[in-house]
Design a protein around this motif. Structure first.
Motif, mmCIF file in Angstrom:
data_model
loop_
_atom_site.group_PDB
_atom_site.id
_atom_site.type_symbol
_atom_site.label_atom_id
_atom_site.label_comp_id
_atom_site.label_asym_id
_atom_site.label_seq_id
_atom_site.Cartn_x
_atom_site.Cartn_y
_atom_site.Cartn_z
ATOM 1 N N ASN A 160 -2.129 4.632 -9.052
ATOM 2 C CA ASN A 160 -1.634 5.674 -9.950
ATOM 3 C C ASN A 160 -2.877 6.379 -10.416
ATOM 4 O O ASN A 160 -3.092 7.232 -10.401
ATOM 5 C CB ASN A 160 -0.864 5.352 -11.157
ATOM 6 N N GLU A 161 -4.038 5.442 -10.858
ATOM 7 C CA GLU A 161 -5.092 5.856 -11.290
ATOM 8 C C GLU A 161 -6.205 6.300 -10.363
ATOM 9 O O GLU A 161 -6.757 7.333 -10.765
ATOM 10 C CB GLU A 161 -5.874 4.519 -12.138
ATOM 11 N N LEU A 162 -5.881 5.800 -9.414
ATOM 12 C CA LEU A 162 -6.928 6.485 -8.194
ATOM 13 C C LEU A 162 -6.252 7.763 -7.871
ATOM 14 O O LEU A 162 -7.064 8.923 -7.688
ATOM 15 C CB LEU A 162 -7.075 5.700 -6.965
ATOM 16 N N ASN A 163 -4.832 8.016 -7.820
ATOM 17 C CA ASN A 163 -4.369 9.437 -7.386
ATOM 18 C C ASN A 163 -4.798 10.312 -8.666
ATOM 19 O O ASN A 163 -5.199 11.477 -8.429
ATOM 20 C CB ASN A 163 -2.826 9.392 -7.369
ATOM 21 N N ASP A 164 -4.786 9.833 -9.750
ATOM 22 C CA ASP A 164 -4.844 10.670 -10.948
ATOM 23 C C ASP A 164 -6.254 11.131 -10.982
ATOM 24 O O ASP A 164 -6.750 12.340 -11.140
ATOM 25 C CB ASP A 164 -4.853 10.000 -12.471
ATOM 26 N N GLN A 216 0.775 -1.041 0.107
ATOM 27 C CA GLN A 216 0.131 -0.122 -0.003
ATOM 28 C C GLN A 216 0.965 1.357 0.179
ATOM 29 O O GLN A 216 0.783 2.051 0.623
ATOM 30 C CB GLN A 216 -0.950 0.142 1.236
ATOM 31 N N PHE A 217 1.708 1.275 -0.816
ATOM 32 C CA PHE A 217 2.339 2.641 -1.270
ATOM 33 C C PHE A 217 1.259 3.303 -1.870
ATOM 34 O O PHE A 217 0.862 3.201 -3.015
ATOM 35 C CB PHE A 217 3.580 2.641 -2.209
ATOM 36 N N LEU A 218 1.133 4.578 -1.336
ATOM 37 C CA LEU A 218 0.093 5.532 -2.045
ATOM 38 C C LEU A 218 0.778 6.464 -3.214
ATOM 39 O O LEU A 218 1.618 7.160 -2.864
ATOM 40 C CB LEU A 218 -0.620 6.391 -1.100
ATOM 41 N N ALA A 219 0.245 6.249 -4.367
ATOM 42 C CA ALA A 219 0.575 7.429 -5.486
ATOM 43 C C ALA A 219 0.339 8.679 -5.087
ATOM 44 O O ALA A 219 -0.804 8.539 -4.269
ATOM 45 C CB ALA A 219 0.082 6.800 -6.880
ATOM 46 N N THR A 220 1.158 9.608 -5.280
ATOM 47 C CA THR A 220 0.675 11.177 -4.726
ATOM 48 C C THR A 220 0.998 12.160 -5.812
ATOM 49 O O THR A 220 2.267 12.049 -6.709
ATOM 50 C CB THR A 220 1.602 11.405 -3.535
ATOM 51 N N THR A 221 0.459 13.236 -5.715
ATOM 52 C CA THR A 221 0.857 14.436 -6.537
ATOM 53 C C THR A 221 0.831 15.557 -5.561
ATOM 54 O O THR A 221 -0.140 15.927 -4.689
ATOM 55 C CB THR A 221 -0.125 14.827 -7.919
ATOM 56 N N LYS A 222 1.931 16.191 -5.366
ATOM 57 C CA LYS A 222 2.126 17.471 -4.436
ATOM 58 C C LYS A 222 1.855 18.745 -5.474
ATOM 59 O O LYS A 222 2.378 18.811 -6.628
ATOM 60 C CB LYS A 222 3.437 17.779 -3.733
ATOM 61 N N PHE A 223 1.242 19.726 -5.052
ATOM 62 C CA PHE A 223 0.628 20.874 -5.953
ATOM 63 C C PHE A 223 0.901 22.138 -5.132
ATOM 64 O O PHE A 223 0.428 22.161 -3.932
ATOM 65 C CB PHE A 223 -0.347 20.828 -6.703
ATOM 66 N N ASP A 224 1.177 23.229 -5.644
ATOM 67 C CA ASP A 224 0.951 24.711 -5.252
ATOM 68 C C ASP A 224 -0.005 25.276 -6.083
ATOM 69 O O ASP A 224 -0.102 25.153 -7.334
ATOM 70 C CB ASP A 224 2.406 25.287 -5.186
#
Length: 436
Positions: free
Chosen positions: A305-309, A224-232
């Motif tokens: 990755n799809e869920l993070n997207d 359960q490595f969670l895909a992630t995107t960090k944003f400003d």
């Protein structure tokens, strides 16, 4: 080879290194003093050591601080004794170290990764917080090793020390990656793009803590490595006198506040776990001014990755919709990214077999859930894509407070356990390489 005797000899150094790094915590891409201290230790061991642009691909770095912040950090490092020649090599946020040991004998290429950065957290100074009590708490206001990377760095130096001492008995090649900017998922990709993992057969990584366990317990693999995107996100509106001409203003603060509220209302997904968090929101300059600027920082996560997207795409829609609602502009920038990954299961059996050689590992757990993000996944995926094997271990310790908390700490006995796990898997892989 008496593993426990080696570990007992290493243990005082592990604790000393941990406390040294803990007392001087540097956040991602500003780890100048940390990088120099690691470099000095590795050089003294006779390893081939790389720094600066030899370690990270400049264009692949994410979330690099402003020039002003980098300059201030470089000045601080100079005042702390880092030589100018070394600072010139790592300037501009080119932190991190890679050490290579080539035995000159046929065998596997094994890579180990240790993250080195701290968090922007003010450390607790209460009497019951061990680093404060024993006087090795953070000396840098607003920065803290609240996720055990100080311990990871110490374990890495311990593994390097053991490799150097036993090089004549080993075969193959060993690459040790001391990675900057793990927090925010910003640094691993820059090492991957530099090519350090391209011909690796075995990759080993690990983390102290995660769950409240006992020292001696080690999870051989992680799931359960969670895909992630960090944003400003920067909202730009129009300033106006809040009393005399409020209708002439376009309120960036309200747009950002509304955005934050609506982002947390993104629907969960039926196919798995998703997360979103807004961590900071800064706006406005005065109570009688319609605020024309606002900035928020956030992240999305997903079990795949799809869920993070899915979460990120919904976040984009809401961000621009909120801006439109208040007649302001929104500029969104991705500043970090992590993927999902899967460990190779054979490491469980390998560690179970090897652990009988030490008292430092009392129980091998087949798998433990991370339930968070780790940009080590970029490294794991690159190696597996090229036919290699990867795992990410978890080293048990009691946790008086959770990760990313001002009172985070751990039992320093876990340092010996972590070093033991790396060393034993290296020996196991080395032996299997000989048998081939």
């Amino acid at each position: 080879m008496n593993i426990d005797a080696c570990l007992e000899e290493l243990n005082p150094k592990l604790i000393h290194w941990r406390r040294t790094f803990h007392a001087f915590p540097e956040t991602g891409w500003t780890e100048y003093v940390t990088t120099y201290r690691i470099y000095e230790q590795l050089q003294a061991l006779g390893l081939t050591v790389y720094t600066g642009t030899d370690v990270v691909e400049t264009s692949a770095r994410m979330g690099v601080p402003s020039d002003q912040e980098l300059y201030a950090s470089e000045k601080r490092a100079s005042e702390a004794g880092v030589p100018e020649e070394f600072l010139n090599k790592v300037a501009g946020g080119h932190t991190g170290v890679v050490a290579v040991l080539k035995t000159g004998k046929p065998g596997p290429h094994i890579a180990c990764r240790f993250d080195i950065d701290a968090l922007p957290i003010e450390e607790s100074d209460t009497y019951d917080h061990v680093p404060a009590e024993k006087e090795f708490a953070s000396s840098l206001p607003g920065s803290m090793h609240a996720c055990a990377h100080d311990g990871h760095t110490a374990i890495g130096l311990g593994v390097a020390t053991w490799l150097a001492k036993n090089r004549d008995e080993l075969t193959g090649t060993y690459t040790l990656l001391f990675q900057p900017a793990e927090e925010g998922s910003r640094g691993a990709k820059a090492m991957v793009e530099k090519g350090w993992l391209d011909d690796v057969d075995v990759f080993l990584g690990g983390h102290i803590g995660i769950e409240d366990l006992t020292v001696g317990q080690v999870a051989a693999t992680t799931e359960q490595f969670l895909a992630t995107t960090k944003f400003d996100v920067h909202f730009k509106g129009t300033a106006a006198h809040a009393g005399k001409r409020p209708e002439q203003g376009k309120n960036a603060l309200l747009a950002a506040a509304a955005c934050a509220q609506h982002l947390h209302a993104i629907a969960p997904h039926s196919q798995g776990a998703t997360r979103l968090n807004i961590g900071t929101l800064h706006a406005g300059t005065g109570r009688n001014i319609v605020p024309d600027q606002a900035t928020l920082t956030g992240e999305t996560r997903g079990e795949t990755n799809e869920l993070n997207d899915y979460v990120f795409q919904e976040a984009e829609r809401i961000i621009h919709g909120s801006a439109s609602l208040y007649g302001v502009e929104a500029e969104m920038k991705v500043v970090g990214k992590g993927t999902s990954a899967v460990c190779d299961p054979e490491f469980t059996r390998m560690l179970e077999q090897a652990s009988i050689r030490t008292a430092a590992i009392t129980e091998v757990l087949p798998v433990l859930s991370l339930g968070a993000s780790e940009d080590v996944t970029h490294m794991m995926n690159r190696i597996q894509a090229r036919g290699g094997k990867s795992t990410y271990m978890i080293f048990g310790t009691p946790l008086p407070a959770g990760h990313h908390h001002p009172r985070f700490d751990y039992d320093e006995g876990v340092l010996k356990t972590g070093a033991a796990a790396f060393i034993l898997l290296i020996l196991e892989c080395n032996q299997r390489g000989k048998q081939r």
